[in-house]
Design an enzyme around this catalytic site. Structure first.
Site, PDB file in Angstrom:
ATOM      1  N   ILE A  20      -3.639 -36.969 -18.361  1.00 14.94           N
ATOM      2  CA  ILE A  20      -3.588 -35.671 -17.491  1.00 14.94           C
ATOM      3  C   ILE A  20      -4.254 -34.646 -18.218  1.00 14.94           C
ATOM      4  CG2 ILE A  20      -2.133 -33.897 -16.798  1.00 14.94           C
ATOM      5  CD1 ILE A  20      -0.102 -36.378 -15.852  1.00 14.94           C
ATOM      6  N   ASP A  66      -0.751 -34.273 -35.252  1.00 15.77           N
ATOM      7  CA  ASP A  66       0.508 -34.705 -34.919  1.00 15.77           C
ATOM      8  C   ASP A  66       1.450 -33.503 -34.448  1.00 15.77           C
ATOM      9  OD1 ASP A  66       3.132 -35.786 -34.460  1.00 15.77           O
ATOM     10  OD2 ASP A  66       3.072 -37.075 -36.151  1.00 15.77           O
ATOM     11  N   SER A 142       6.297 -30.935 -17.702  1.00 13.57           N
ATOM     12  CA  SER A 142       7.634 -31.592 -17.533  1.00 13.57           C
ATOM     13  C   SER A 142       7.357 -32.680 -16.673  1.00 13.57           C
ATOM     14  CB  SER A 142       8.680 -30.703 -16.896  1.00 13.57           C
ATOM     15  OG  SER A 142       9.886 -31.294 -16.732  1.00 13.57           O
ATOM     16  N   SER A 143       8.551 -33.350 -16.230  1.00 14.76           N
ATOM     17  CA  SER A 143       8.330 -34.535 -15.634  1.00 14.76           C
ATOM     18  C   SER A 143       9.144 -34.683 -14.234  1.00 14.76           C
ATOM     19  CB  SER A 143       8.429 -35.834 -16.200  1.00 14.76           C
ATOM     20  OG  SER A 143       8.655 -36.979 -15.715  1.00 14.76           O
ATOM     21  N   TYR A 156      13.958 -39.365 -22.299  1.00 12.37           N
ATOM     22  CA  TYR A 156      12.705 -38.834 -21.738  1.00 12.37           C
ATOM     23  C   TYR A 156      12.984 -37.691 -20.992  1.00 12.37           C
ATOM     24  CZ  TYR A 156       8.166 -38.199 -19.191  1.00 12.37           C
ATOM     25  OH  TYR A 156       7.147 -37.866 -18.730  1.00 12.37           O
ATOM     26  N   LYS A 160      12.370 -33.554 -21.193  1.00 10.38           N
ATOM     27  CA  LYS A 160      11.400 -32.928 -19.878  1.00 10.38           C
ATOM     28  C   LYS A 160      12.335 -31.618 -19.259  1.00 10.38           C
ATOM     29  CE  LYS A 160       7.554 -34.711 -21.061  1.00 10.38           C
ATOM     30  NZ  LYS A 160       6.467 -33.699 -21.232  1.00 10.38           N
TER      31      LYS A 160
HETATM   32  N1  NAP Z   1       1.340 -39.806 -16.109  1.00  9.09           N
HETATM   33  C1  NAP Z   1       2.576 -39.695 -15.494  1.00  9.09           C
HETATM   34  O1  NAP Z   1       2.797 -40.424 -14.836  1.00  9.09           O
HETATM   35  C2  NAP Z   1       3.303 -38.313 -15.889  1.00  9.09           C
HETATM   36  C3  NAP Z   1       4.674 -37.898 -15.023  1.00  9.09           C
HETATM   37  C4  NAP Z   1       5.334 -36.951 -15.184  1.00  9.09           C
HETATM   38  C5  NAP Z   1       4.995 -36.197 -16.165  1.00  9.09           C
HETATM   39  N2  NAP Z   1       4.096 -36.575 -17.250  1.00  9.09           N
HETATM   40  C6  NAP Z   1       3.808 -35.824 -18.391  1.00  9.09           C
HETATM   41  O2  NAP Z   1       2.404 -35.153 -18.289  1.00  9.09           O
HETATM   42  C7  NAP Z   1       1.970 -35.059 -19.763  1.00  9.09           C
HETATM   43  C8  NAP Z   1       0.816 -35.687 -19.991  1.00  9.09           C
HETATM   44  O3  NAP Z   1       1.123 -37.145 -19.745  1.00  9.09           O
HETATM   45  P1  NAP Z   1       0.093 -38.342 -19.798  1.00  9.09           P
HETATM   46  O4  NAP Z   1       0.275 -39.258 -18.340  1.00  9.09           O
HETATM   47  O5  NAP Z   1      -1.416 -37.866 -19.722  1.00  9.09           O
HETATM   48  O6  NAP Z   1       0.115 -39.053 -20.754  1.00  9.09           O
HETATM   49  P2  NAP Z   1      -0.523 -40.143 -21.775  1.00  9.09           P
HETATM   50  O7  NAP Z   1      -1.638 -40.739 -20.785  1.00  9.09           O
HETATM   51  O8  NAP Z   1       0.372 -41.235 -22.198  1.00  9.09           O
HETATM   52  O9  NAP Z   1      -1.113 -39.508 -22.906  1.00  9.09           O
HETATM   53  C9  NAP Z   1      -0.179 -38.932 -23.748  1.00  9.09           C
HETATM   54  C10 NAP Z   1      -0.939 -37.891 -24.637  1.00  9.09           C
HETATM   55  O10 NAP Z   1       0.053 -37.493 -25.591  1.00  9.09           O
HETATM   56  C11 NAP Z   1      -0.482 -37.310 -26.792  1.00  9.09           C
HETATM   57  N3  NAP Z   1       0.348 -37.433 -27.947  1.00  9.09           N
HETATM   58  C12 NAP Z   1       1.346 -38.531 -28.056  1.00  9.09           C
HETATM   59  N4  NAP Z   1       1.810 -38.395 -29.141  1.00  9.09           N
HETATM   60  C13 NAP Z   1       1.354 -37.216 -29.896  1.00  9.09           C
HETATM   61  C14 NAP Z   1       1.650 -36.652 -31.241  1.00  9.09           C
HETATM   62  N5  NAP Z   1       2.550 -37.204 -32.051  1.00  9.09           N
HETATM   63  N6  NAP Z   1       1.003 -35.410 -31.433  1.00  9.09           N
HETATM   64  C15 NAP Z   1       0.149 -35.022 -30.671  1.00  9.09           C
HETATM   65  N7  NAP Z   1      -0.210 -35.636 -29.383  1.00  9.09           N
HETATM   66  C16 NAP Z   1       0.533 -36.652 -28.999  1.00  9.09           C
HETATM   67  C17 NAP Z   1      -1.491 -38.318 -26.783  1.00  9.09           C
HETATM   68  O11 NAP Z   1      -2.352 -38.063 -27.787  1.00  9.09           O
HETATM   69  P3  NAP Z   1      -3.619 -39.092 -28.400  1.00  9.09           P
HETATM   70  O12 NAP Z   1      -3.827 -40.031 -27.304  1.00  9.09           O
HETATM   71  O13 NAP Z   1      -4.635 -38.702 -28.968  1.00  9.09           O
HETATM   72  O14 NAP Z   1      -2.678 -39.649 -29.473  1.00  9.09           O
HETATM   73  C18 NAP Z   1      -2.086 -38.370 -25.302  1.00  9.09           C
HETATM   74  O15 NAP Z   1      -3.061 -37.338 -25.301  1.00  9.09           O
HETATM   75  C19 NAP Z   1       3.297 -35.440 -20.799  1.00  9.09           C
HETATM   76  O16 NAP Z   1       3.865 -34.470 -21.170  1.00  9.09           O
HETATM   77  C20 NAP Z   1       4.057 -36.292 -19.723  1.00  9.09           C
HETATM   78  O17 NAP Z   1       5.488 -36.257 -20.066  1.00  9.09           O
HETATM   79  C21 NAP Z   1       3.362 -37.676 -17.024  1.00  9.09           C
END
Ligand code: NAP
Length: 248
Positions: A20, A66, A142-143, A156, A160
Site C-alpha cells: 500500500i 527500522d 490502521s486496519s 495486531y 491498529k
Molecule cells: N494489505 C492489507 O490487507 C491491509 C489491511 C488493513 C491494514 N493494512 C495496513 O496498511 C499498512 C500497509 O500494509 P501493506 O499491506 O502495504 O503491508 P506489506 O505489503 O506487508 O508491507 C509492509 C511494509 O511495512 C514495512 N516495514 C515492516 N517492518 C518495518 C520496520 N521494522 N521498519 C520500517 N518499515 C517496516 C515494510 O518495509 P520493507 O519491505 O522495506 O521492509 C513494508 O513496506 C500497514 O500499516 C497495515 O497494517 C493493510
C-alpha cells in the site's frame, strides 16, 4: 487540465518499497509532491518506486530505517533535512501483522509488532511534529481488523486500534497550526499484506464484502491522497474506513 494540488510539497511515506505504501507514494507524486520513499528491507522495491516517480517527471529519494528504533528514525529525518528544506505530509503506512493463540504467546513477536506498529509511527510523528509546515498532514494507516478483531489476531488489532488514539491526540495537539491528522482504515487489500495470505483467507475476505472482492492498494491510496490534499483542510481527527462495506 491536469490537477497538481501538492505541487511544491514534500511527503514522507513509510514502507513505500512495496504494498500500500508504494501506491500511496506514486499517488502523492502524481499529485505533485516530492516523495521521501522510506523502506526497511525492500531496497530494490524502494529504488523501483523512486525510478517510477522520476520517470513520470517527479522527484523522490529513498531512505532506509527500522522505524521501531528511535535512533534510525532520527537518522531518517536527518536525511530528509539534508535533501529538502520542508516537510508537508507524513504517511505512516509501514506495519506488520502476525498472530497466534493466547496459549502460544510469543514475546519476540509481541515486541516486534509493538515496535513497528506503535513505537514506529510515534517516533515518526515525534520527529515530524516540529518540521511539518503549518497546514501539514499526518495520515496513519490502521486496519479493519482493529474494528472487527478476529481470533488469533489480538495483538495486531490492538496496535491498529491504538493508532486511532494517536490520531485523535495528535490532531488536537497540532490543529492550532492547521495540521490535520487522520486515520485511513483499509480492509483486506492487495498488493500488500493479502499477497501472502492463504487462498482460503483471501476468499473469506472477498465474500465478506458485498462487492465480492478485496480492495486494491490504489483505492486506499486515493483516500490518503484526498486527506493529503488542500480540499481536506477541515477533516481532522477522523477515521475513514475503506473496506468495501465488508463486515470483517
Ligand atoms: N494489505 C492489507 O490487507 C491491509 C489491511 C488493513 C491494514 N493494512 C495496513 O496498511 C499498512 C500497509 O500494509 P501493506 O499491506 O502495504 O503491508 P506489506 O505489503 O506487508 O508491507 C509492509 C511494509 O511495512 C514495512 N516495514 C515492516 N517492518 C518495518 C520496520 N521494522 N521498519 C520500517 N518499515 C517496516 C515494510 O518495509 P520493507 O519491505 O522495506 O521492509 C513494508 O513496506 C500497514 O500499516 C497495515 O497494517 C493493510
Amino acid at each position: 487540465m491536469t490537477s497538481i494540488p501538492l505541487s511544491g510539497k514534500v511527503a514522507l511515506v513509510t514502507g513505500a518499497g512495496r504494498g500500500i505504501g508504494k501506491q500511496i507514494a506514486l499517488r502523492l507524486a502524481a499529485a505533485g509532491a516530492s516523495i521521501v520513499v522510506h523502506f526497511s528491507g525492500s531496497e530494490a522495491g524502494a529504488a523501483a518506486t523512486v525510478d517510477e516517480i522520476v520517470a513520470a517527471g517527479g522527484e523522490a529519494i529513498r531512505v532506509r530505517a527500522d522505524i521501531s528504533k528511535r535512533s534510525e528514525v532520527e537518522q531518517l529525518f536527518g536525511a530528509i533535512d539534508q535533501h529538502f528544506d520542508r516537510l508537508d505530509i507524513v504517511v505512516n503506512s509501514a506495519g506488520v501483522s502476525g498472530g497466534g493463540s493466547l496459549a502460544d504467546l510469543d514475546e519476540e513477536q509481541l515486541e516486534w509488532m509493538l515496535g513497528v506498529n506503535l513505537r514506529g509511527p510515534l517516533y515518526i510523528a515525534a520527529e515530524a511534529a516540529s518540521r511539518l509546515r503549518d497546514g501539514g498532514r499526518i495520515i496513519n494507516l490502521s486496519s479493519s481488523l482493529g474494528e472487527f478483531p478476529m481470533a488469533g489476531a489480538g495483538i495486531y488489532s490492538a496496535t491498529k486500534v491504538a493508532i486511532k488514539s494517536f490520531t485523535e491526540s495528535w490532531a488536537k495537539e497540532l490543529g492550532r497550526r492547521g495540521v490535520t491528522v487522520n486515520t485511513v482504515i483499509p480492509g483486506a487489500t492487495a498488493p500488500g499484506m493479502m499477497d501472502r495470505a492463504p487462498q482460503e483467507t483471501r476468499a473469506f475476505f472477498e465474500q465478506a464484502s458485498p462487492f465480492g472482492r478485496i480492495g486494491t492498494a490504489s483505492e486506499v491510496a486515493a483516500v490518503v491522497a484526498f486527506l493529503a490534499s488542500p480540499e481536506a483542510s477541515w477533516v481532522s481527527g477522523a477515521h475513514i474506513l475503506a473496506n468495501g462495506a465488508a463486515s470483517t
